[in-house]
Scaffold this active site. Sequence first.
Site, PDB file in Angstrom:
ATOM      1  N   ARG A  17       0.806  -1.224   0.000  1.00  0.00           N
ATOM      2  CA  ARG A  17       0.000   0.000   0.000  1.00  0.00           C
ATOM      3  C   ARG A  17       0.843   1.280   0.000  1.00  0.00           C
ATOM      4  O   ARG A  17       0.330   2.377  -0.171  1.00  0.00           O
ATOM      5  CB  ARG A  17      -0.976  -0.008   1.179  1.00  0.00           C
ATOM      6  CG  ARG A  17      -2.171  -0.929   0.917  1.00  0.00           C
ATOM      7  CD  ARG A  17      -3.220  -0.758   1.972  1.00  0.00           C
ATOM      8  NE  ARG A  17      -2.836  -1.415   3.210  1.00  0.00           N
ATOM      9  CZ  ARG A  17      -3.349  -1.109   4.402  1.00  0.00           C
ATOM     10  NH1 ARG A  17      -4.230  -0.136   4.520  1.00  0.00           N
ATOM     11  NH2 ARG A  17      -2.962  -1.767   5.475  1.00  0.00           N
ATOM     12  N   GLY A  82       2.089 -15.415   8.242  1.00  0.00           N
ATOM     13  CA  GLY A  82       1.536 -14.831   9.458  1.00  0.00           C
ATOM     14  C   GLY A  82       2.591 -14.446  10.480  1.00  0.00           C
ATOM     15  O   GLY A  82       3.742 -14.860  10.394  1.00  0.00           O
ATOM     16  N   SER A 390      32.664  42.931  -2.880  1.00  0.00           N
ATOM     17  CA  SER A 390      31.448  42.342  -3.442  1.00  0.00           C
ATOM     18  C   SER A 390      31.665  41.829  -4.859  1.00  0.00           C
ATOM     19  O   SER A 390      32.485  42.361  -5.608  1.00  0.00           O
ATOM     20  CB  SER A 390      30.347  43.394  -3.476  1.00  0.00           C
ATOM     21  OG  SER A 390      30.038  43.787  -2.166  1.00  0.00           O
TER      22      SER A 390
END
Length: 454
Positions: A17, A82, A390
């Site tokens: 699922r 199981g 910069s």
Amino acid sequence: MARRCLSIILAAGEGTRMRSSKSKVLHEVAGLAMIRHVVRAAREAGSDAIALVVGRDGTSVAEAARREIGTVAAFEQTERLGTGHAVLAARAAMAEGFDDVLVLFGDTPLIGVGTLARARATLAEGADVCVVGFRPADPTGYGRLIEAGGELLAIREEKDADADERRVGFCNAGVMAFRGDDALAMLDRIGNDNAKGEYYLTDLVAVARAAGRSVRAIEADANEVLGVNTREELAAVEALWQAARRRQVMLAGVTLQDPSSVFLSHDTVLEADVFVEPQVVFGPGVRVASGATIHAFSHMEGCDVGPGASVGPFARLRPGTELAQGAKVGNFCEVKNSEIGAGAKVNHLSYVGDTSVGAAANIGAGTITCNYDGALKHRTEIGAGSFIGSNSALVAPVRVGEGAYVGTGSVVTDDVPDGALAIARERQVTKPGRGREIIERNKAAKAARSATKD
Ligand code: UD1
Ligand code: CA
């Protein structure tokens, strides 16, 4: 003498699922595979050995579990017959002889150490089997705990239950503890004469009672035993984990301005007096020291933020980043595998990768370390107290010395000695009057174009 404990973790389910190409228990909660959460809880509950039951493609699941504890033993359940059959796949582990055997599900990652410890304590007090029950909002689909006079008689699976039994709200969480010396004898008596034709582990309760053993149930918080079968349940478990951990970090002295928008990982360490603004993601491997501030919209992983440092807003810190005391990484900066020295600033629009930045250096806006030549990564060294103008590009490998100054807009390809000034760009050319001429020429061209359109 301490009781020796074996934990058996069931993870042979197919998890169809999830609609995933990978095993369900490898899906992550808080950045850690579900199976690792369960292994971690089992270890913290004092397990001396851990057995993992996997299906046919279980190698990757076993590998994940072993990243948590190297000694995890993996057993393959070749046919999915199981939960009782699955536990018996670990027969060899049980045969080694343990006082307590704990059974956990690999897809129930929030299981708490406290609950496991209580189940073990119930055995230590003399019970032979202890079932962990819970009261879900909707019991549909769960095994019901059938009790009489305060005793647990049996667990009835939904498909086998009659109308009265289905009304029972106390359900089987899946976690079970039982006495190890007796376990194999009891488990071998479980049959498959039921609605699903499976060997139900839950039948251990009736089997043990028939053999005169004492069986008890304890109750756990419903949130803690939430199993994950779908992506929706995975998200629900994630939300519960996040809510619990946020509460924990706030109690430990961290301010989360908007807790529900802060995402933590399983190993996030935030010291007291860390301040976290809204919309922050802490990926795996982050430590933040006291007094640091993480401003809004920052994304961090694999990094160490020093005392009083400041990150963001809108900063990305990638693995290997270390900010020393009082360092600052500001908006729209990305830092990877780099040390930023005490009080150094990388404040605006920069990429700093494979770099060491010395104390109190200032990295100007838009500085880029060019660390990759298309094949190899190279390091950049920026000395203490230096200033990078910069919009500079530092082409690695390169070293800018202590107290050096790099002029704005430079492309630095050669080392800059301590204290030197490097300017690596064209000189400015200024032509009087030429600017206005260009503007007027362009305007005239635009006017000519709109005239032909009319
Ligand atoms: C099981 C319990 C039910 C309980 C519920 C809680 C049984 C018979 N029923 O039901 O009482 O309320 O969990 O969530 O135990 N697994 C294997 N091999 C198998 C079958 C299962 O490894 O052959 C593993 C699965 O991967 C999973 C776990 O065991 O981790 C539980 O199996 P699942 O089929 O989900 O059991 P439920 O029907 O939900
Ligand atoms: Ca289930």
